[in-house]
Design a protein around this motif. Structure first.
Motif, PDB file in Angstrom:
ATOM      1  N   CYS A 142     -23.304 -55.354 -23.420  1.00  0.00           N
ATOM      2  CA  CYS A 142     -23.014 -56.148 -22.437  1.00  0.00           C
ATOM      3  C   CYS A 142     -24.526 -57.050 -22.379  1.00  0.00           C
ATOM      4  O   CYS A 142     -25.228 -56.352 -22.047  1.00  0.00           O
ATOM      5  CB  CYS A 142     -22.516 -56.041 -21.292  1.00  0.00           C
ATOM      6  SG  CYS A 142     -20.719 -55.338 -21.098  1.00  0.00           S
ATOM      7  N   VAL A 143     -24.497 -58.342 -22.353  1.00  0.00           N
ATOM      8  CA  VAL A 143     -25.811 -59.073 -22.356  1.00  0.00           C
ATOM      9  C   VAL A 143     -25.885 -59.777 -20.833  1.00  0.00           C
ATOM     10  O   VAL A 143     -25.022 -60.354 -20.338  1.00  0.00           O
ATOM     11  CB  VAL A 143     -25.776 -60.155 -23.506  1.00  0.00           C
ATOM     12  CG1 VAL A 143     -27.249 -60.977 -23.424  1.00  0.00           C
ATOM     13  CG2 VAL A 143     -25.809 -59.435 -24.603  1.00  0.00           C
ATOM     14  N   PHE A 144     -27.257 -59.475 -20.348  1.00  0.00           N
ATOM     15  CA  PHE A 144     -27.578 -60.150 -18.991  1.00  0.00           C
ATOM     16  C   PHE A 144     -28.839 -60.591 -19.178  1.00  0.00           C
ATOM     17  O   PHE A 144     -29.688 -60.164 -19.833  1.00  0.00           O
ATOM     18  CB  PHE A 144     -27.186 -59.067 -17.681  1.00  0.00           C
ATOM     19  CG  PHE A 144     -25.912 -58.369 -17.682  1.00  0.00           C
ATOM     20  CD1 PHE A 144     -24.906 -58.971 -16.849  1.00  0.00           C
ATOM     21  CD2 PHE A 144     -25.719 -56.966 -18.178  1.00  0.00           C
ATOM     22  CE1 PHE A 144     -23.646 -58.345 -16.967  1.00  0.00           C
ATOM     23  CE2 PHE A 144     -24.425 -56.390 -18.246  1.00  0.00           C
ATOM     24  CZ  PHE A 144     -23.444 -57.200 -17.627  1.00  0.00           C
ATOM     25  N   SER A 145     -29.212 -61.564 -18.000  1.00  0.00           N
ATOM     26  CA  SER A 145     -30.541 -62.129 -17.836  1.00  0.00           C
ATOM     27  C   SER A 145     -31.122 -60.849 -16.958  1.00  0.00           C
ATOM     28  O   SER A 145     -30.547 -60.100 -16.250  1.00  0.00           O
ATOM     29  CB  SER A 145     -30.552 -63.258 -16.949  1.00  0.00           C
ATOM     30  OG  SER A 145     -29.981 -63.216 -15.668  1.00  0.00           O
ATOM     31  N   GLU A 146     -32.648 -60.847 -17.056  1.00  0.00           N
ATOM     32  CA  GLU A 146     -33.221 -59.624 -16.630  1.00  0.00           C
ATOM     33  C   GLU A 146     -33.429 -59.897 -14.886  1.00  0.00           C
ATOM     34  O   GLU A 146     -33.628 -59.081 -14.078  1.00  0.00           O
ATOM     35  CB  GLU A 146     -34.919 -59.774 -16.913  1.00  0.00           C
ATOM     36  CG  GLU A 146     -35.769 -58.566 -16.604  1.00  0.00           C
ATOM     37  CD  GLU A 146     -37.069 -58.641 -17.077  1.00  0.00           C
ATOM     38  OE1 GLU A 146     -37.746 -57.629 -17.257  1.00  0.00           O
ATOM     39  OE2 GLU A 146     -37.581 -59.985 -17.535  1.00  0.00           O
ATOM     40  N   ARG A 147     -33.062 -61.239 -14.360  1.00  0.00           N
ATOM     41  CA  ARG A 147     -33.069 -61.659 -13.120  1.00  0.00           C
ATOM     42  C   ARG A 147     -31.939 -60.957 -12.579  1.00  0.00           C
ATOM     43  O   ARG A 147     -32.037 -60.487 -11.325  1.00  0.00           O
ATOM     44  CB  ARG A 147     -33.160 -63.315 -12.802  1.00  0.00           C
ATOM     45  CG  ARG A 147     -33.215 -63.558 -11.578  1.00  0.00           C
ATOM     46  CD  ARG A 147     -33.011 -65.369 -11.301  1.00  0.00           C
ATOM     47  NE  ARG A 147     -34.031 -65.905 -12.015  1.00  0.00           N
ATOM     48  CZ  ARG A 147     -34.143 -67.352 -12.397  1.00  0.00           C
ATOM     49  NH1 ARG A 147     -33.053 -67.887 -11.707  1.00  0.00           N
ATOM     50  NH2 ARG A 147     -35.133 -67.838 -12.857  1.00  0.00           N
ATOM     51  N   ALA A 148     -30.726 -61.114 -13.242  1.00  0.00           N
ATOM     52  CA  ALA A 148     -29.623 -60.441 -12.601  1.00  0.00           C
ATOM     53  C   ALA A 148     -29.676 -59.071 -12.265  1.00  0.00           C
ATOM     54  O   ALA A 148     -29.396 -58.689 -11.462  1.00  0.00           O
ATOM     55  CB  ALA A 148     -28.377 -60.789 -13.567  1.00  0.00           C
ATOM     56  N   LEU A 149     -30.391 -58.305 -13.177  1.00  0.00           N
ATOM     57  CA  LEU A 149     -30.527 -56.754 -12.988  1.00  0.00           C
ATOM     58  C   LEU A 149     -31.493 -56.478 -12.121  1.00  0.00           C
ATOM     59  O   LEU A 149     -31.366 -55.493 -11.089  1.00  0.00           O
ATOM     60  CB  LEU A 149     -30.974 -56.068 -14.506  1.00  0.00           C
ATOM     61  CG  LEU A 149     -29.963 -56.170 -15.567  1.00  0.00           C
ATOM     62  CD1 LEU A 149     -30.794 -55.563 -16.685  1.00  0.00           C
ATOM     63  CD2 LEU A 149     -28.640 -55.467 -15.291  1.00  0.00           C
ATOM     64  N   LYS A 150     -32.395 -57.565 -11.619  1.00  0.00           N
ATOM     65  CA  LYS A 150     -33.487 -57.176 -10.693  1.00  0.00           C
ATOM     66  C   LYS A 150     -32.928 -57.486  -9.426  1.00  0.00           C
ATOM     67  O   LYS A 150     -33.073 -56.898  -8.308  1.00  0.00           O
ATOM     68  CB  LYS A 150     -34.799 -57.939 -10.841  1.00  0.00           C
ATOM     69  CG  LYS A 150     -35.515 -57.452 -11.983  1.00  0.00           C
ATOM     70  CD  LYS A 150     -36.790 -58.241 -12.193  1.00  0.00           C
ATOM     71  CE  LYS A 150     -37.605 -57.761 -13.388  1.00  0.00           C
ATOM     72  NZ  LYS A 150     -38.914 -58.628 -13.368  1.00  0.00           N
ATOM     73  N   GLU A 151     -31.982 -58.478  -9.243  1.00  0.00           N
ATOM     74  CA  GLU A 151     -31.498 -59.106  -8.026  1.00  0.00           C
ATOM     75  C   GLU A 151     -30.553 -58.175  -7.563  1.00  0.00           C
ATOM     76  O   GLU A 151     -30.280 -57.753  -6.251  1.00  0.00           O
ATOM     77  CB  GLU A 151     -31.183 -60.481  -8.067  1.00  0.00           C
ATOM     78  CG  GLU A 151     -32.241 -61.530  -8.170  1.00  0.00           C
ATOM     79  CD  GLU A 151     -31.614 -62.801  -8.111  1.00  0.00           C
ATOM     80  OE1 GLU A 151     -30.334 -63.042  -8.219  1.00  0.00           O
ATOM     81  OE2 GLU A 151     -32.588 -64.015  -8.361  1.00  0.00           O
ATOM     82  N   ILE A 152     -29.730 -57.622  -8.338  1.00  0.00           N
ATOM     83  CA  ILE A 152     -28.517 -56.873  -7.974  1.00  0.00           C
ATOM     84  C   ILE A 152     -28.624 -55.451  -8.855  1.00  0.00           C
ATOM     85  O   ILE A 152     -28.421 -55.252  -9.817  1.00  0.00           O
ATOM     86  CB  ILE A 152     -27.102 -57.455  -8.594  1.00  0.00           C
ATOM     87  CG1 ILE A 152     -26.767 -58.777  -8.033  1.00  0.00           C
ATOM     88  CG2 ILE A 152     -25.855 -56.566  -8.190  1.00  0.00           C
ATOM     89  CD1 ILE A 152     -25.812 -59.565  -8.744  1.00  0.00           C
TER      90      ILE A 152
END
Length: 307
Positions: A142-152
């Protein structure tokens, strides 16, 4: 011949100086990384895969590269670290509803928005066009932005719920520092897999040798059974001797047998009718083996004392 009409040439027109370093257009570089395959230089189309260094490929191009055994294969540096299809991970991408690149035919009279990405982050909604840092998980793809992993901050994938660790997060199209870190992780992972394979082989060899030894040597149950059978046979023999002695009127102590009982039990081969004369002649009890006193020799010793 030039310089007519009072024109005066300048210095930079007459003297050639050093060439200026050509700078790469950032927009063109981003398009080449995020919209085209690193190996075949064709447009990315599903199924899309990514290697352990975060580069994007078409799956068909990777399969052709692995099947190709020509000498030109060694010259490809972009995929030299790919040894098998297990070295890449198929990506689970989320489509961008605002993207219509392949749907409409561009004739040249319409503005082509390069910044519009084909895929987006399913959590935050950022477009995957190179302006923002994206990453994927090795476990599920699965692909996500780095911001999403840092915020959540979670230890479970936002999309499919598969657990992951920090080592499983791989940044897509990262800078030089990111690529060096990913190379170290890749080498460590491959060393671990080699050591695990060697340990499994050693364990399997030890198990096979133990099975051979157990099959060759009798187990404790077999030894016990053999001892029990021998003791039972001895008991039966003692019971037979005891019953014979009791029948002849001898003492009832087992193990002691009278002379009378022994004479009844023992039978000479000379008296047996079943054996042949040739067989009987072998033994000393046969008549042919008996000699008269005249034929017998005197008794002689080495140190005879006669007085």
């Amino acid at each position: 011949m030039g310089c007519d009409g009072g024109t005066i040439p300048k210095r930079h027109e007459l003297v050639k100086g050093p060439r200026k370093v050509e700078k790469v257009d950032k927009n063109a570089e981003l398009v080449a990384r995020w919209y085209y395959c690193t190996l075949s230089q064709e447009k990315l189309c599903r199924p899309i895969v990514a290697c352990e260094l975060g580069r994007l490929y078409n799956k068909d191009a990777v399969i052709e590269f692995l099947l190709d055994k020509s000498s030109d294969k060694a010259l490809v540096e972009a995929a030299s670290h790919i040894r098998s299809i297990k070295s890449v991970t198929e990506l689970n991408l989320a489509d961008n509803p605002a993207w219509s690149g392949d749907k409409e035919s561009i004739k040249g009279d319409k503005y082509d928005d390069i910044q519009c990405g084909r895929f987006i982050c399913p959590v935050v909604g950022l477009e995957m066009n190179g302006r923002h840092r994206f990453c994927f998980l090795r476990n599920c793809g699965c692909v996500f932005s780095e911001r999403a992993l840092k915020e959540i901050k979670t230890e479970v994938c936002h999309k499919c719920g598969v657990p992951f660790q920090e080592e499983d997060v791989i940044i897509l199209n990262g800078n030089k520092e990111d690529v060096e870190i990913l190379k170290k992780r890749m080498e460590e992972r491959r060393l671990k897999s080699k050591l695990e394979k060697k340990s499994k082989k050693c364990k399997s060899a030890e198990a096979a040798s133990q099975q051979d030894t157990t099959e060759g040597s009798p187990g404790p149950s077999k030894v016990k059974n053999g001892k029990d059978s021998a003791s039972a046979a001895l008991k039966e023999k003692r019971q037979i001797v005891f019953t014979k002695s009791s029948d002849n009127g001898s003492s009832s102590v087992p193990g002691k047998v009278n002379k009378g009982s022994s004479s009844t039990t023992k039978r000479s081969i000379a008296d047996s009718e079943e054996k042949s004369e040739a067989y009987k002649s072998i033994f000393t009890t046969h008549s042919s083996a008996k000699r008269p006193k005249e034929e017998c020799s005197n008794w002689v010793t080495h140190t005879a004392y006669y007085f």
